[in-house]
Design an enzyme around this catalytic site. Structure first.
Site, short mmCIF file in Angstrom:
data_model
loop_
_atom_site.label_atom_id
_atom_site.label_comp_id
_atom_site.label_asym_id
_atom_site.label_seq_id
_atom_site.Cartn_x
_atom_site.Cartn_y
_atom_site.Cartn_z
N LYS A 85 -2.75 -14.26 49.35
CA LYS A 85 -2.77 -13.32 48.23
C LYS A 85 -1.59 -12.35 48.24
O LYS A 85 -1.11 -11.92 47.19
CB LYS A 85 -4.09 -12.54 48.22
CG LYS A 85 -5.32 -13.37 47.88
CD LYS A 85 -5.30 -13.86 46.45
CE LYS A 85 -6.58 -14.61 46.08
NZ LYS A 85 -6.48 -15.21 44.74
N GLU A 107 -8.91 -6.99 40.24
CA GLU A 107 -10.23 -7.52 40.53
C GLU A 107 -10.17 -8.15 41.91
O GLU A 107 -9.10 -8.49 42.40
CB GLU A 107 -10.58 -8.59 39.49
CG GLU A 107 -10.04 -10.01 39.77
CD GLU A 107 -8.53 -10.14 39.72
OE1 GLU A 107 -7.87 -9.27 39.13
OE2 GLU A 107 -8.01 -11.12 40.29
N SER A 374 -5.40 -21.30 53.16
CA SER A 374 -5.00 -20.14 52.35
C SER A 374 -5.38 -18.79 52.96
O SER A 374 -4.78 -17.77 52.63
CB SER A 374 -5.61 -20.26 50.95
OG SER A 374 -7.02 -20.38 51.05
#
Lengths: 394, 256
Positions: A85, A107, A374
């Site tokens: 991210k 969010e 990830s």
């Protein structure tokens, strides 16, 4: 037809009130993405702060144990804040700062994007507010405290299903209330144009690195690349390196929850239909009247009823395949990777690991698959313990 | 001029919004003609949606109440058709892009015409995406209402040039819901519209009391009131008719 289309998908289906902010963002992004100074600053942040490039790790024990294709793991879990991210967030927060914004909102589902946004906002001196479904604040309580430690204000969203979809709704509402000084750091490759493209561009560093690293190690391209897909940002990031290389199978792993036939899943491409929501035309889990369906996954990060428009297009084209992995399969993969390689994956990433475990034994030993890891799984340990009936406190 | 345009020809228009099926389809069926009798010039009727991103908590809750009872798009068309047997007040449906698209855009507009719907308001369909619905709207004679907001600025000319029926002017930033202070740019927005073309402008978002309605009507052609009415319905449930009619009369008088 509007801008930002991927085949029939994409577009800008948002209230008129937000159009000026979206246009402003589009213009700023087009300017800065070609600006050498911006790119040099971002590169510096990615190397010196995020810790890039991330490793491409040969999972030798796993490869031998499964007895098929050679398995490489792209270690996005080793980035600062523990997931992919941060790649997107560093880009967007730097962009917001260049645009003169003093506040960012975002969010979050599992909390990884919220933590990354709070981190970048702390680093670059911007005010930060995070919207998180109330159910997710309970599933991921430690991440809430982590965001607060980083100086962000966390709002628990109690509308709707109290998960990621509702967090996006509430962040869009907040943006409409205050857009002059605020940038919405959208965390996945979803939403109105230009977000899917911005997020893909900032995440495409994953695919570029994989290609370079694998060519250095093996002198060739992989046979298959796989990643978990909620909105699809880590997947589009790794796919981006191989879209033109048609010999490389691109496989997105959606959350099948309790099973795609149970109605309790988040397998949007596998089971959904085309709709218009959250600013984009794409596939969605919905009923016959277009009401967005409640979705379910053990993974808060995949618990989303839509998917990025480029994934929908890649599916329509047949360029990428999308498969569904159940909670049980993901938890087994979570435990397997921990035991076998000493790497605890995020439960989201475990969906891709699970498909790798199915696929590798069916492939030849000279073949290569790359699994995008990830994020790291520390955040999920307590939830997996509960899943196994062990009641531990976070 | 169609029914929507005529609604503005008798002075300032009062446009109440209610969500179909809140608190029940039977009450909605009574509310529409009675509000028309109490002075409503156009009825804005919401088809409930699971995720109304432009709405504040009051209308979100109304959507949830209606959906919890199983209200569907078909129920709303049937309701309008029944109302039309006795009442010719102009009706605009308000819903989000997905319920229209998923129903089948052409089929949706065909049912609008069959039921007697005059216009359609879609908050998440900006000018750039209007081609998604506009051809079907034209084919079936449904007016696609254009919205402008305080952030529209240079966009107003482009939007108004192609607008039909009336312009929905969003008074302030944010989502629907009563607020103490309304935006101070409404007059400027309306003046910009009128410089492009003579089309009625109705102001919505945030209007709750008669004084606010009078102020907004003074600089426009009408006011749209949603959350304040939906709040009365939430409070009184099945017994909402008398207090809603009292409110509609009071607001209509204030803008008169």
């Amino acid at each position: 037809m509007s801008r930002g289309r991927f085949g029939i998908h994409g577009g800008q289906y948002i209230p008129e009130l937000l159009m000026s902010a979206i246009k402003e963002l589009e213009e700023a992004y087009n300017h800065y993405k070609a600006d050498p100074e911006f790119n040099a600053e971002l590169e510096e942040l990615l190397q010196q702060y995020a810790g890039r490039p991330s490793l491409l790790y040969y999972a030798e024990k796993m490869t031998k144990d499964l007895g098929g294709a050679k398995i490489y793991l792209k270690r996005e879990d080793l980035n600062h804040t523990g997931s992919h991210k941060l790649n997107n967030v560093l880009g967007q927060v730097l962009l917001a700062k260049k645009m003169g914004k003093t506040r960012v909102i975002a969010e979050t589902g599992a909390g990884q994007h919220g933590v990354a946004t709070a981190t970048a906002a702390a680093l670059m001196g911007l005010e930060c507010e995070i919207f998180m479904g109330k159910e997710d604040t309970e599933r991921q309580a430690i991440n809430v405290y982590r965001m607060e430690l980083l100086g962000a204000k966390v709002h628990a969203v109690s509308s709707g299903t109290q998960t990621l979809k509702d967090a996006v709704n509430e962040t869009m509402r907040e943006w409409a209330r205050r857009l002059h000084d605020t940038h919405y750091v959208l965390g996945s490759a979803v939403g109105p144009h230009p977000f899917p493209t911005i997020v893909k561009d900032f995440q495409s560093v994953i695919g570029r690195e994989v290609k370079e690293q694998l060519l250095a190690k093996e002198g060739r391209l992989p046979d298959a690349v796989m990643a978990c897909v909620g909105g699809g940002s880590n997947a589009i990031g790794i796919f981006a390196g191989f879209l033109e290389d048609t010999s490389v199978r691109l496989i997105g792993c959606e959350a099948a929850g309790h099973g795609v036939e149970t109605g309790k899943h988040a397998a949007t491409i596998t089971k959904g239909s085309v709709g218009i929501f959250h600013g984009m035309k794409s596939y969605f889990c919905q009923d016959e009247y277009g009401q967005i369906a409640p979705v379910y996954s053990i993974s808060a990060g995949l618990d989303y009823p839509g998917v990025g428009p480029e994934h929908s297009h890649l599916h329509d084209l047949g360029r990428a395949e999308y498969v569904a992995i159940t909670d049980d399969e993901a938890v087994e993969a979570f435990e397997y990777l921990s035991r076998t390689e000493g790497i605890i994956p995020a439960i989201e990433s475990a969906h891709a690991v699970a498909y790798g475990m199915k696929l590798a034994p069916q492939m030849a030993r000279y073949q290569i698959i790359v699994i995008n890891l990830s994020g790291r799984g520390d955040k999920d340990v307590a939830a997996i313990a509960r899943y196994r009936g062990v009641n531990i406190h976070e | 001029m169609n029914r929507l345009g005529q609604a503005f020809s008798k002075g300032k228009a009062f446009i109440p919004f209610i969500t179909a099926g809140d608190p029940s389809l039977a009450i909605t069926e009574k509310l529409i003609p009675e509000m028309a009798g109490a002075g409503a010039d156009i009825i804005e009727l919401g088809i409930p949606f699971s995720d109304p991103v432009a709405e504040g908590p009051v209308i979100q809750a109304a959507d949830n109440r209606a959906l919890a009872q199983g209200v569907t798009t078909d129920h709303v068309f049937d309701l309008v058709k029944r109302v039309r047997q006795t009442c010719d007040v102009p009706i605009c449906l308000m819903t989000y892009a997905n319920p229209v698209f998923s129903y089948g855009t052409g089929k949706f507009m065909e049912r609008c015409r069959e039921a007697g719907v005059d216009g359609l308001i879609v908050p998440d369909l900006p000018f750039e995406e209007r081609e998604e619905f506009l051809p079907a709207c034209r084919q079936y004679g449904v007016t696609l209402v254009s919205m402008i907001a305080p952030t529209s600025k240079d966009r107003i000319r482009m939007i108004v040039q192609e607008a039909e029926g009336f312009i929905y002017c969003v008074s302030s930033l944010g989502v629907t819901g009563v607020r103490e202070k309304l935006g101070d740019q409404v007059k400027e927005m309306v003046d910009t519209v009128k410089a492009v073309k003579d089309i009625p402008c109705a102001v919505g978002f945030g209007i709750g009391n008669p004084q606010q309605a009078a102020e907004m009507a003074a600089v426009s052609d009408g006011v749209i009131v949603g959350s304040a009415i939906v709040q009365i319905i939430a409070q009184h449930g099945e017994n909402c008719l008398p207090p809603v009619m009292e409110y509609v009369r009071e607001m209509k008088k204030a803008i008169g």
